[in-house]
Motif scaffolding. Structure first.
Motif, short mmCIF file in Angstrom:
data_model
loop_
_atom_site.label_atom_id
_atom_site.label_comp_id
_atom_site.label_asym_id
_atom_site.label_seq_id
_atom_site.Cartn_x
_atom_site.Cartn_y
_atom_site.Cartn_z
N GLU A 1 -69.77 26.17 12.40
CA GLU A 1 -69.14 27.21 13.20
C GLU A 1 -69.77 27.26 14.59
N GLU A 2 -68.93 27.37 15.62
CA GLU A 2 -69.45 27.44 16.99
C GLU A 2 -70.08 28.82 17.22
N ILE A 3 -71.25 28.82 17.82
CA ILE A 3 -71.98 30.06 18.06
C ILE A 3 -72.54 30.06 19.48
N THR A 4 -72.91 31.24 19.96
CA THR A 4 -73.50 31.40 21.28
C THR A 4 -74.74 32.29 21.19
N HIS B 1 -73.76 25.05 17.27
CA HIS B 1 -73.08 25.20 15.99
C HIS B 1 -74.10 25.61 14.93
N ASP B 2 -73.66 26.45 14.00
CA ASP B 2 -74.55 26.84 12.91
C ASP B 2 -74.50 25.81 11.80
N ARG C 1 -74.69 27.45 23.88
CA ARG C 1 -73.67 27.31 22.85
C ARG C 1 -74.05 26.19 21.91
N CYS D 1 -73.68 35.15 18.33
CA CYS D 1 -72.34 35.56 17.96
C CYS D 1 -71.37 34.43 18.25
N ARG D 2 -70.12 34.59 17.85
CA ARG D 2 -69.09 33.61 18.18
C ARG D 2 -68.80 33.67 19.68
N ASP E 1 -66.13 33.72 21.32
CA ASP E 1 -65.04 34.62 21.69
C ASP E 1 -65.36 36.08 21.40
#
Length: 282
Positions: A153-156, A148-149, A146, A132-133, A135
């Motif tokens: 996009e930053e993802i976790t 990036h896809d 953490r 998920c993101r 945040d």
């Protein structure tokens, strides 16, 4: 839990191949086992009931892909050994797994797990292990990594802070599981959480690769430690005898050392290798 009759069916009954898991790297066949018909007598007649077949996964040894770090033809035995350790702990993490002959030769046969559908369109939200993101990490979830896809996009990578999953994480440590992907975590319709695909386990060298790093550095509860102590004792007797036909003596000794290490210092380990996660993670 598997009924005694189902365990007997998994071990001895005829397997009928009905499908194949095409995403699996090793040959993974879906099979069904016919259940015996039962008769019910009423005041006027005798009715015959035919129960739904027992579904299972069958991985023949001849379908295992060669690996540079695991001896050829040993993955089925490692799957069964992992189940035996889980059962000795009393945790029920690994579905019932047996070693037997099948339509294309010897292999491991494991009870099929029907799972909860948590896809967004099903309305049940995030999986026990998911992405998920940063945040949008839900309450009750632990971040692992953490990144990036493919779009930047930053993802976790996250997993649930769930005692059923924590028990699996402890099991992975002692099994030295080199392949705990998110897709190998199944939330059953029965409310239990199961781990599957333990062919890359029980190696004597450190190969722990898992998506369940969220508890790194946290203490292990006294109830789980008590179970580990019981298994440590059993490895010197009945459990060691059960594992002997499935893995090598050196691998059983390494298992014993890992269990003893957690008993003496009951803390979840932190990653120590340069490759602590399996790839792909799902």
């Amino acid at each position: 839990m598997t009924a005694p009759d189902d365990l007997d069916l998994l071990t001895t009954a005829e397997l009928t191949i009905v499908g194949r898991v095409v995403q699996a790297s090793n040959a993974t066949l879906v099979c069904e086992i016919s259940r015996p018909e039962t008769e019910t007598e009423t005041e006027t007649e005798t009715e015959t009931d035919t129960a739904a077949p027992l579904r299972c996964v069958y991985k023949p040894v001849r379908g295992e892909q060669p690996l540079w770090d695991f001896p050829d033809g040993t993955l089925a035995g490692r799957e069964v050994a992992s189940y035996r350790v889980s059962e000795a702990l009393g945790w029920g993490v690994v579905p019932t797994t047996v070693l037997r002959d099948g339509p294309v030769g010897p292999g491991m046969v494991q009870r099929w797990i029907d799972t909860v559908d948590r896809r967004p369109e099903a309305g049940d939200g995030i999986d026990l292990v998911d992405i998920c993101r940063p945040d949008l990490v839900p309450d009750g979830y632990l971040p692992v990594l953490r990144g990036h896809d493919e779009t930047g996009e930053e993802i976790t990578l996250v997993h649930a802070d769930d005692p059923r999953l924590h028990r699996m994480a402890v099991l992975d440590v002692i099994l030295n599981n080199a392949d705990r992907k998110g897709g190998h975590v199944l939330e059953g319709l029965d409310g239990a959480v199961y781990g599957v695909d333990h062919g890359l386990a029980m190696h004597r060298e450190n190969k722990l690769r898992t998506v369940l790093w969220g508890w790194a550095g946290d203490p292990i509860g006294a109830d789980l430690v008590a179970d580990l102590e019981r298994v440590l004792e059993a490895l010197g007797g009945s459990l060691g005898d059960e594992l002997a036909p499935l893995v090598t003596d050196a691998e059983i000794d390494a298992l014993r050392r890992r269990v003893r290490s957690l008993v003496e210092r009951p803390v979840m380990p932190a990653p120590t290798s340069s490759r602590p996660l399996p790839w792909p993670a799902f």
